[in-house]
Design a protein around this motif. Structure first.
Motif, PDB file in Angstrom:
ATOM      1  N   UNK A 519      84.991  36.579 -10.552  1.00 43.05           N
ATOM      2  CA  UNK A 519      85.725  37.791 -10.234  1.00 43.05           C
ATOM      3  C   UNK A 519      87.046  37.478  -9.539  1.00 43.05           C
ATOM      4  N   UNK A 520      87.047  36.525  -8.616  1.00 46.81           N
ATOM      5  CA  UNK A 520      88.282  36.163  -7.916  1.00 46.81           C
ATOM      6  C   UNK A 520      89.312  35.618  -8.897  1.00 46.81           C
ATOM      7  N   UNK A 521      88.885  34.750  -9.816  1.00 42.54           N
ATOM      8  CA  UNK A 521      89.810  34.217 -10.814  1.00 42.54           C
ATOM      9  C   UNK A 521      90.322  35.327 -11.726  1.00 42.54           C
ATOM     10  N   UNK A 522      89.423  36.200 -12.150  1.00 43.46           N
ATOM     11  CA  UNK A 522      89.763  37.328 -13.023  1.00 43.46           C
ATOM     12  C   UNK A 522      90.817  38.214 -12.356  1.00 43.46           C
ATOM     13  N   UNK A 523      90.524  38.645 -11.113  1.00 43.30           N
ATOM     14  CA  UNK A 523      91.420  39.550 -10.401  1.00 43.30           C
ATOM     15  C   UNK A 523      92.735  38.867 -10.041  1.00 43.30           C
ATOM     16  N   UNK A 524      92.657  37.615  -9.610  1.00 39.85           N
ATOM     17  CA  UNK A 524      93.867  36.904  -9.204  1.00 39.85           C
ATOM     18  C   UNK A 524      94.823  36.724 -10.376  1.00 39.85           C
ATOM     19  N   UNK A 525      94.291  36.339 -11.534  1.00 38.05           N
ATOM     20  CA  UNK A 525      95.150  36.143 -12.709  1.00 38.05           C
ATOM     21  C   UNK A 525      95.856  37.442 -13.084  1.00 38.05           C
ATOM     22  N   UNK A 526      95.126  38.537 -13.052  1.00 36.67           N
ATOM     23  CA  UNK A 526      95.697  39.831 -13.417  1.00 36.67           C
ATOM     24  C   UNK A 526      96.760  40.277 -12.410  1.00 36.67           C
ATOM     25  N   UNK A 527      96.438  40.167 -11.135  1.00 32.04           N
ATOM     26  CA  UNK A 527      97.366  40.614 -10.092  1.00 32.04           C
ATOM     27  C   UNK A 527      98.622  39.740 -10.064  1.00 32.04           C
ATOM     28  N   UNK A 548     101.120  51.993 -12.161  1.00 34.01           N
ATOM     29  CA  UNK A 548      99.862  51.635 -12.831  1.00 34.01           C
ATOM     30  C   UNK A 548      98.870  50.988 -11.878  1.00 34.01           C
ATOM     31  N   UNK A 549      99.243  50.827 -10.603  1.00 36.79           N
ATOM     32  CA  UNK A 549      98.377  50.119  -9.654  1.00 36.79           C
ATOM     33  C   UNK A 549      97.028  50.816  -9.484  1.00 36.79           C
ATOM     34  N   UNK A 550      97.027  52.144  -9.546  1.00 38.15           N
ATOM     35  CA  UNK A 550      95.777  52.886  -9.362  1.00 38.15           C
ATOM     36  C   UNK A 550      94.755  52.549 -10.447  1.00 38.15           C
ATOM     37  N   UNK A 551      95.250  52.316 -11.666  1.00 40.02           N
ATOM     38  CA  UNK A 551      94.351  52.011 -12.786  1.00 40.02           C
ATOM     39  C   UNK A 551      93.715  50.634 -12.594  1.00 40.02           C
ATOM     40  N   UNK A 552      94.501  49.667 -12.156  1.00 40.22           N
ATOM     41  CA  UNK A 552      93.952  48.335 -11.888  1.00 40.22           C
ATOM     42  C   UNK A 552      92.951  48.391 -10.736  1.00 40.22           C
ATOM     43  N   UNK A 553      93.241  49.201  -9.728  1.00 41.75           N
ATOM     44  CA  UNK A 553      92.318  49.397  -8.610  1.00 41.75           C
ATOM     45  C   UNK A 553      90.961  49.889  -9.103  1.00 41.75           C
ATOM     46  N   UNK A 554      90.968  50.851  -9.984  1.00 46.14           N
ATOM     47  CA  UNK A 554      89.718  51.411 -10.499  1.00 46.14           C
ATOM     48  C   UNK A 554      88.942  50.377 -11.311  1.00 46.14           C
ATOM     49  N   UNK A 555      89.616  49.697 -12.218  1.00 45.68           N
ATOM     50  CA  UNK A 555      88.911  48.776 -13.113  1.00 45.68           C
ATOM     51  C   UNK A 555      88.399  47.550 -12.361  1.00 45.68           C
ATOM     52  N   UNK A 556      89.232  46.978 -11.516  1.00 44.39           N
ATOM     53  CA  UNK A 556      88.782  45.812 -10.756  1.00 44.39           C
ATOM     54  C   UNK A 556      87.694  46.201  -9.760  1.00 44.39           C
ATOM     55  N   UNK A 557      87.799  47.378  -9.147  1.00 47.01           N
ATOM     56  CA  UNK A 557      86.781  47.823  -8.202  1.00 47.01           C
ATOM     57  C   UNK A 557      85.439  48.095  -8.846  1.00 47.01           C
ATOM     58  N   UNK A 558      85.462  48.471 -10.120  1.00 48.45           N
ATOM     59  CA  UNK A 558      84.214  48.778 -10.827  1.00 48.45           C
ATOM     60  C   UNK A 558      83.386  47.533 -11.100  1.00 48.45           C
ATOM     61  N   UNK A 559      84.037  46.401 -11.297  1.00 45.26           N
ATOM     62  CA  UNK A 559      83.298  45.185 -11.669  1.00 45.26           C
ATOM     63  C   UNK A 559      82.266  44.753 -10.619  1.00 45.26           C
TER      64      UNK A 559
END
Length: 624
Positions: A519-527, A548-559
């Motif tokens: 998850x850290x690698x996934x989120x870090x690469x995207x951010x 678009x930050x709100x959309x990334x917040x939702x998707x990353x938070x869901x994982x």
């Protein structure tokens, strides 16, 4: 005249002029109904029962209500702004190009994978009845298409879908009218016939009505083909630029195409559960979770009718084999048209080259059609089964549908002067409720499905950086292309090493990372990608990325909620039902209000509002 690089932005209202408004309300309604009565009725009832047992009946009813709530916001938006490729285009109007790209890419992925899954459904029924054709082979206990017979037949069917779409929306809708009547008749006859052989013990004797509890009911909604079967209401939106009197017909067709399948599917689920004969399936009574590996998996209703040992039902089973070709194939050719209009909509906003807007003499975006057909054929290569693909498609589609709820309040603010033939009362409340419905269905899909969907969705970001950002003059070409290539390499490495993507059994491959490193690698690469792209961009480009930050917040938070929740891979999840669902609601509410605040007056919505400033309505030629 071929589109140019200047088409779309600043000329948004001119982009649809080449499309022809030839569809009637009935044709539009039947397109929506046809899109929903396809392979879902042939396989979805078995898959849903395998997840939730007899309580799958409730899952269909709950899912229909949730889809209706999602559609409320789209009913107003669709009547106000009828556009071909509608759902993918609305996000651009409310939240800009970066959000529009993410949602458009996910929507296109969901649409382009439906034609091959419908072809797979037809071939699976045919191969199960006639094993001598060697169309199927077993893998991990599940029937998949064989090579070469099964996969080549699938490609032939895709060519057929292409031909039916190439000759125009009117041809498509006229041919679909009679097919849809057939598709309504066969399921109706099937559940009537099976009601005479119901075994009432199946509803209560083997673990009770909900043998696994309440949680699996919601998982069945997202993962077993229920939502997959009920999302066809979007046809009324995607063909909005090609229908007569769209302000009236679009919302009416939207809700009609939800109500009719809801009744049919619920009755079919009741009939199938009552018709189960455990011995004929080769299973012990109550082995609900093993239904997909049982002997009925390659043709649930055919085997149900055949096992009744009644001449009339056996004859009906023969008709069902014909319908196993007609229903999925009719749905497949409709959704190939949807994928075509989705890429058309992306071209209008110049996320992809303007040539994808080019129409043939029948008013069809023919280059978009060719590309969608070719990409759809690629999904035959891994030789998947219907049961393995359906969860991915459902989650990818629902991800895009949440934009209606968050988009309507923005359009009330930025385009309040536009005529609204259908105006949703208490829009703030119902927009939030529809958004929450989408977010919860996405969460219920389960961690493994979400990992696949999010990986596939964000893998399109290099195209945004390497094509759109520099074409718009937001970022210099070479650094943008380099950023996109590096992100792509890193993203593929994370997906491969993490072990959660493209696994045969839907779990994690051997040697994959534990959750937090993944998850850290996934989120870090995207951010990091988003931050670097933001740094490269002009102030205009930065605005689109920021919103678009709100959309990334939702998707990353869901994982992480999904991983530790009831629908994750842990045997004893700390967020047991309903706690994970409740936390997801809190996350979704925060994302909703952030998303509404992030919406802004885009150049495209200004263009539309300016076009009606003179007389308060869209000119006739601009309603297409």
């Amino acid at each position: 005249m071929a589109p140019t690089e200047n088409d779309g932005l600043g000329k948004f209202e001119l982009a649809d002029r080449g499309l022809r408004r030839t569809m009637s309300f009935t044709q539009l309604l039947l397109l929506g109904v046809s899109a929903q009565i396809g392979s879902g009725w042939l396989f979805g009832v078995l898959s849903a029962a395998g997840v939730a047992g007899p309580a799958a009946i409730l899952a269909w009813i709950i899912a229909s209500i949730l889809v209706g709530l999602i559609a409320l916001a789209y009913a107003e938006i669709g009547s106000m702004l009828p556009r071909s490729g509608a759902i993918v285009r609305y996000t651009y109007l409310t939240h800009g190009a970066f959000s529009g790209w993410i949602i458009g890419w996910a929507y296109w992925l969901s649409a382009v994978t439906i034609p091959p899954i419908e072809a797979i459904a037809s071939i699976t029924y045919l191969g199960g009845k006639y094993p001598g054709l060697h169309l199927l082979e077993k893998k991990d206990g599940v029937d998949i298409l064989s090579w070469p017979q099964g996969i080549l037949l699938g490609i032939v069917l895709m060519i057929l879908f292409f031909i039916l779409n190439y000759f125009g929306a009117k041809f498509l809708s006229e041919s679909n009218r009679w097919v849809t009547i057939w598709k309504l008749a066969l399921p109706t006859l099937t559940f009537i016939g099976l009601f005479f052989v119901l075994d009432s013990s199946n509803f209560h004797s083997f673990g009770g009505f909900a043998p696994e509890g309440v949680g699996p009911i919601f998982h069945a909604i997202a993962s077993s083909g229920i939502i997959f079967s009920l999302l066809g209401f979007r046809q009324a939106l995607d063909y909005g630029g090609e229908v007569k009197n769209p302000q009236r017909n679009v919302p009416l067709a939207t809700f009609g195409s939800i109500a009719i399948p809801m009744v049919i599917y619920t009755l079919l689920q009741v009939a199938f559960i009552g018709a189960i004969r455990w011995a004929s399936m080769g299973l012990s009574p109550g082995d609900w979770s093993l239904l997909e590996t049982g002997k009925w998996a390659d043709g649930p209703f055919f085997h149900a009718l055949d096992s009744a040992n009644l001449a009339l039902l056996t004859a009906l089973g023969t008709l069902l084999l014909i319908d196993a070709a007609v229903s999925p194939l009719a749905t497949g050719w409709v959704y190939l048209g949807t994928a075509t209009r989705t890429s058309y909509g992306m071209a209008v906003h110049r996320n992809i080259p303007p040539m994808f807007q080019a129409n043939n003499r029948f008013g069809i975006p023919w280059i978009s059609l060719i590309v969608s057909t070719v990409v759809a054929c690629v999904f035959f290569v891994p030789a998947p089964s219907w049961y393995q693909l359906v969860g991915f498609i459902s989650a990818a589609a629902v991800l895009t549908y949440m934009m209606g709820g968050v988009g309507l309040p923005v359009l009330r603010r930025t385009a309040g002067s536009l005529p609204r033939p259908f105006r949703l009362k208490q829009a703030g409340l119902w927009s939030l409720v529809g958004f929450l419905a989408s977010a919860l269905i996405l969460y219920w899909a389960g961690f493994s499905t979400l990992a696949n969907v999010f990986t596939a969705t964000f893998i399109g970001l290099p195209l945004f950086a390497g094509y759109y950002a520099w074409k718009e003059g937001w970022a210099p070409k070479v650094p943008a292309v380099v950023l996109g290539v590096v992100f792509l390499v890193v993203w593929v490495w994370i997906a491969r090493s993490g072990g959660w993507v493209l696994t045969a059994d839907g779990g994690q491959s051997v040697g994959g990372w534990s959750f937090w490193p993944y998850f850290i690698a996934f989120a870090a690469a995207l951010i990091i990608f988003c931050v670097l792209l933001w740094a490269l961009c002009t102030p205009v480009g930065r605005l689109h990325i920021e919103r678009s930050a709100w959309l990334l917040w939702l998707l990353l938070g869901t994982l992480p909620i999904s991983y530790y929740g009831f629908y994750g891979p842990l045997k004893n999840p700390p967020l047991a039902f309903p706690w994970g669902t409740l936390i997801e609601i809190v996350l979704a509410i925060s994302a909703y209000f952030w998303g509404v605040r992030s919406g802004f007056e885009t150049d495209e919505i200004k263009d539309i509002v300016d076009s009606v400033a003179g007389d308060g309505q869209l000119p006739e030629e601009q309603l297409v």
